[in-house]
Design an enzyme around this catalytic site. Structure first.
Site, PDB file in Angstrom:
ATOM      1  N   ASP A 150      43.096  34.006  67.476  1.00 41.66           N
ATOM      2  CA  ASP A 150      42.597  33.623  68.795  1.00 41.66           C
ATOM      3  C   ASP A 150      41.563  34.633  69.290  1.00 41.66           C
ATOM      4  O   ASP A 150      41.452  35.753  68.775  1.00 41.66           O
ATOM      5  CB  ASP A 150      43.813  33.577  69.745  1.00 41.66           C
ATOM      6  CG  ASP A 150      43.640  32.613  70.896  1.00 41.66           C
ATOM      7  OD1 ASP A 150      42.494  32.188  71.142  1.00 41.66           O
ATOM      8  OD2 ASP A 150      44.646  32.296  71.548  1.00 41.66           O
ATOM      9  N   ASP A 159      51.447  33.086  70.984  1.00 43.37           N
ATOM     10  CA  ASP A 159      51.362  34.327  71.758  1.00 43.37           C
ATOM     11  C   ASP A 159      52.721  34.710  72.367  1.00 43.37           C
ATOM     12  O   ASP A 159      53.477  33.835  72.788  1.00 43.37           O
ATOM     13  CB  ASP A 159      50.336  34.078  72.873  1.00 43.37           C
ATOM     14  CG  ASP A 159      49.902  35.330  73.567  1.00 43.37           C
ATOM     15  OD1 ASP A 159      50.444  36.397  73.259  1.00 43.37           O
ATOM     16  OD2 ASP A 159      49.007  35.228  74.429  1.00 43.37           O
ATOM     17  N   ASP A 218      41.920  23.616  74.173  1.00 39.76           N
ATOM     18  CA  ASP A 218      43.201  23.735  74.873  1.00 39.76           C
ATOM     19  C   ASP A 218      43.511  22.450  75.635  1.00 39.76           C
ATOM     20  O   ASP A 218      44.629  22.270  76.108  1.00 39.76           O
ATOM     21  CB  ASP A 218      43.162  24.911  75.859  1.00 39.76           C
ATOM     22  CG  ASP A 218      43.495  26.224  75.175  1.00 39.76           C
ATOM     23  OD1 ASP A 218      43.969  26.194  74.028  1.00 39.76           O
ATOM     24  OD2 ASP A 218      43.268  27.284  75.790  1.00 39.76           O
TER      25      ASP A 218
HETATM   26  C1  DGJ Z   1      44.507  30.245  73.856  1.00 38.62           C
HETATM   27  C2  DGJ Z   1      44.782  29.240  72.772  1.00 38.62           C
HETATM   28  O1  DGJ Z   1      43.803  28.264  72.758  1.00 38.62           O
HETATM   29  C3  DGJ Z   1      46.152  28.658  72.989  1.00 38.62           C
HETATM   30  O2  DGJ Z   1      46.395  27.651  72.051  1.00 38.62           O
HETATM   31  C4  DGJ Z   1      47.170  29.752  72.891  1.00 38.62           C
HETATM   32  O3  DGJ Z   1      47.195  30.279  71.605  1.00 38.62           O
HETATM   33  C5  DGJ Z   1      46.862  30.824  73.920  1.00 38.62           C
HETATM   34  N1  DGJ Z   1      45.496  31.279  73.829  1.00 38.62           N
HETATM   35  C6  DGJ Z   1      47.781  32.002  73.761  1.00 38.62           C
HETATM   36  O4  DGJ Z   1      47.458  33.036  74.579  1.00 38.62           O
END
Ligand code: DGJ
Length: 736
Positions: A480, A368, A550
């Site tokens: 995403d 991102d 995450d």
């Molecule tokens: C959530 C994802 O799980 C992360 O790995 C990352 O790509 C962020 N979004 C970016 O905004």
């Protein structure tokens, strides 16, 4: 494998080497289940399994025959309203307001192979001899409407694929208020139910307990499959373990609102049903139209939970995932998200890629922050054509070239279903957003959800993505989705179709995926939703791997990956080594343990390699070399859970090659006990009569020894697990 139909007894018998599924058409056309379990030889008539005693307060089918009462009849696809007081599998509202229906057998078809589902993800066959399909058509004469129940039994998988199609052949419009994908009435309820529940960064935690009289179940209402409840439940016998005993697994191949429910009747029967969540669902089935439900996969195992999981893994990996990446070894990637967030420069990215390449990385993923003024999450989403030239002076195409010129691949992050209010997309097309007239639009992570139920919107996003993917050298896309849906309403649909928006949204997502993977078959797609908030079987049809969570803390990942492994294959779980202390838990975990956890997934790094010490760089090289050597085995071998981190202070699992000549076994000590007994790790799946070495040592161990005694963990020179958060990987190889 076969599907038999006995004309005399009006009985269907679907069987393969593992299980039998038997149904019967009763005299009045009611379709009932007679048996679902371990494979049995065929018999002319199994109808003795029907409970025929008369019951007070019961309604009978047919009414003048006190034989089959609706209270205890195991119905295949039950309605509500004609005397069966359990939850129904569907509900059809007619123009006169009636929701009473009466579907009876009309016809059936048996054929080799399996048909694809219209616009929906589904398991498939490559040859017709891999599976057989039965389609039973039920009809309600009064409303001239048919329900086609589809059952596919696979030759090599202990699995049944079920789905349903509603066909309105009448002249009147109908509303489907509920349209589940499958129902099965089991003749008893002596089961423990397991489901995978969680939250952001704590996805797919094992949740289990005995089923009780009454209604119980899980669902998602978030507009996606969600991290709160994964679209999966299993029912297992109380004596079922990881390695033995009977278990039924139910997975919905779908990425939207879902429901998995079990209803135990006062007599102790268990009704299991799975499908699209009826909450907020109402499909206007116009005269002449049909509605196809998503597919549900039912797995039967007598080899415990590992047996169930291995069936799901192989089916999903080889007959749900598609495209060139299905069987290809997945690239070892380096992603910049956890190290830079949105604040990076082109030089920083290139420097990371140069060093990454030196260390053995095969793909650099820019996350991102690469587009229109996106220094934080308040702007830019939706404007996939606006590269941020302040950050990336060479543009995406220039950066892609710089990186691919190094000899590694380049990948890019997108969030196609979202827009920030501060974006050209929103300014130019506010009507593209999901929103209810005159209501506020709730923000989540400062963003709004784009109306993917509108095909024009999907075209618009497709064009933007097509342009960038076709003009830059991009071989991987991380897709995403960082918020759930609220105020679910489409400005593009009339009032009578607003109950369709959630499902149409999912169909729009599938459509965009399908068009992109068709246009760019060589691109590897990884799905993601704030980590693992949309990790489901539906997504695997388009993207063979998904970002698992995450939460990259290796210790927390043990539970997340362990839970995920209940049905999703190792190859589908994105797993990266990240920096320590971990950004979420602040926990310090050694580089080795972080690598040993991530290697049981689609492996990569999520840290700034330029900040690593020389010692750490050497470890990266070593880990990557090991992965390159063994990723085929890790991703395609049979996965066994050995020690459950939800119940112990340690965790262990293994991957065993199909020919049982090789295995990679990992043990993780989460917390140490002082003054404890010697520990042995019993390894499942090896050939008991074969002799094996461990980590190329001289000593030989028989497969039986390793299963019954186990690998010694706490003494001699094999290893010592001597502190918290340590791990050991054992490479086991057959003598010859
Ligand atoms: C959530 C994802 O799980 C992360 O790995 C990352 O790509 C962020 N979004 C970016 O905004």
């Amino acid at each position: 494998m076969n599907i038999l139909f006995n004309e005399n007894s009006k009985q269907f018998h679907l069987y393969n080497e593992k299980f039998s599924y038997i149904m019967k058409i009763l005299e009045d056309g009611e379709l009932v289940n007679l048996y679902f379990g371990s494979k049995i030889d065929d018999n002319e008539d199994f109808s003795y399994t029907i409970l025929t005693q008369s019951r007070a307060m019961a309604i009978y089918s047919p009414e003048n025959n006190h034989k089959y009462n609706f209270t205890t009849l195991n119905r295949e696809f039950p309605d509500y309203g004609t005397g069966d007081y359990r939850y129904s599998a569907f509900e059809i509202e007619q123009e006169n307001g009636s929701r009473i229906t009466c579907f009876k057998y009309l016809s059936h078809k048996i054929f080799a192979g399996k048909k694809p589902l219209e616009n929906l993800p589904a398991t498939y066959t490559e040859n017709d001899d891999e599976a057989m399909t039965l389609e039973v058509t039920l009809q309600d004469e009064l409303i001239n409407t048919q329900i086609i129940l589809s059952y596919t039994i696979f030759k090599d998988f202990s699995a049944l694929a079920k789905s349903v199609k509603f066909v309105n052949n009448s002249e009147e419009d109908l509303f489907l208020n509920k349209a589940l994908s499958m129902n099965i009435d089991l003749p008893d309820s002596d089961f423990d139910m397991m489901n995978l529940s969680g939250a952001w960064s704590r996805e797919r935690q094992i949740n289990e307990g005995k089923i009780r009289h009454g209604y119980q179940g899980i669902s998602s209402t978030q507009g996606t499959s969600s991290s709160e409840q994964n679209p999966f439940i299993s029912l297992r016998r109380p004596n079922c373990t990881e390695t033995s005993g009977e278990v039924y697994g139910f997975s919905l191949v779908y990425s939207g609102n879902h429901i998995e429910q079990v209803e135990v009747t006062p007599h102790g029967l268990a009704r299991v049903s799975v499908g699209i969540n009826p909450l907020f669902f109402k499909w206007h089935l116009c005269a002449g139209e049909s509605f196809q439900t998503p597919e549900a996969i039912v797995v039967y195992s007598e080899d415990g939970l590992n047996g169930m999981s291995q069936t799901f893994h192989k089916l999903f990996r080889t007959r749900l995932a598609r495209g060139p990446w299905r069987d290809k070894e997945r690239p070892i990637l380096l992603n910049n998200w956890e190290s830079t967030g949105m604040n990076f420069t082109e030089q920083q990215i290139v420097d990371m890629a140069i060093l990454g390449k030196d260390l053995g990385v095969e793909l650099f993923v820019l996350d991102d922050g690469w587009f229109g003024g996106r220094d934080d999450d308040k702007r830019g989403l939706g404007d996939w054509y606006v590269t941020d030239f302040n950050k990336l002076p060479s543009g995406i195409d220039g950066l892609a070239k710089k990186i691919t010129d190094l000899g590694i691949e380049f990948g890019l992050w997108f969030e196609p279903e979202m827009a920030n209010p501060d974006s050209d997309l929103y300014r130019n097309h506010p009507e593209f957003i999901i929103q209810a007239p005159n209501r506020k639009m709730s923000l989540g992570r400062n963003q709004l959800v784009i109306d993917f139920s509108n095909p024009k919107v999907v075209d618009y996003i497709y064009d933007m993505m097509y342009k960038i993917l076709s003009t830059s050298n991009i071989s991987y896309v991380k897709w995403d989705m960082n918020r759930y849906i609220s105020e679910c309403y489409s400005l593009n649909l009339p009032a009578d179709k607003q109950g369709e928006v959630f499902h149409r949204f999912v169909l729009g997502v599938y459509d965009l995926y399908e068009r992109l993977i068709t246009a760019f078959p060589e691109i590897l797609f990884e799905s993601c939703s704030s980590g693992g908030c949309r990790f489901d079987a539906g997504m695997l049809y388009y993207a063979p791997q998904a970002w698992t969570s995450d939460d990259t803390d290796a210790v927390e990942r043990l539970k997340i990956q362990y839970g995920t492994s209940m049905l999703y294959p190792v190859s589908s779980m994105g797993a990266h080594v990240s920096a320590t202390p971990n950004h979420l838990t602040k926990r310090e975990v050694s580089f080795k343990t972080r690598g040993d956890v991530a290697m049981f997934g689609a492996f990569g790094y999520e840290l700034d390699v330029t900040k690593l010490t020389d010692e750490e760089k050497a470890m990266v090289k070593e880990q990557i070399a090991f992965l390159k050597e063994n990723r085929k085995l890790l991703h395609q071998g049979d996965f066994y859970r050995l020690v459950n981190p939800f119940k112990n202070k340690d965790c262990a699992w293994a991957v065993v090659s199909e020919d049982k000549k090789e295995a990679i076994v990992a043990h993780y000590q989460i917390l140490m006990d002082a003054n404890s007994l010697n520990k042995f790790l019993k390894v499942e799946g090896l050939d008991e009569s074969q002799k094996y070495t461990i980590n190329s040592g001289e000593k030989l161990y028989s497969g039986k020894e390793l299963a019954k005694i186990g690998i010694p963990l706490t003494f001699n020179d094999t290893c010592t697990s001597d502190t918290d958060f340590t791990s050991h990987v054992f490479h086991i190889k057959a003598e010859f």
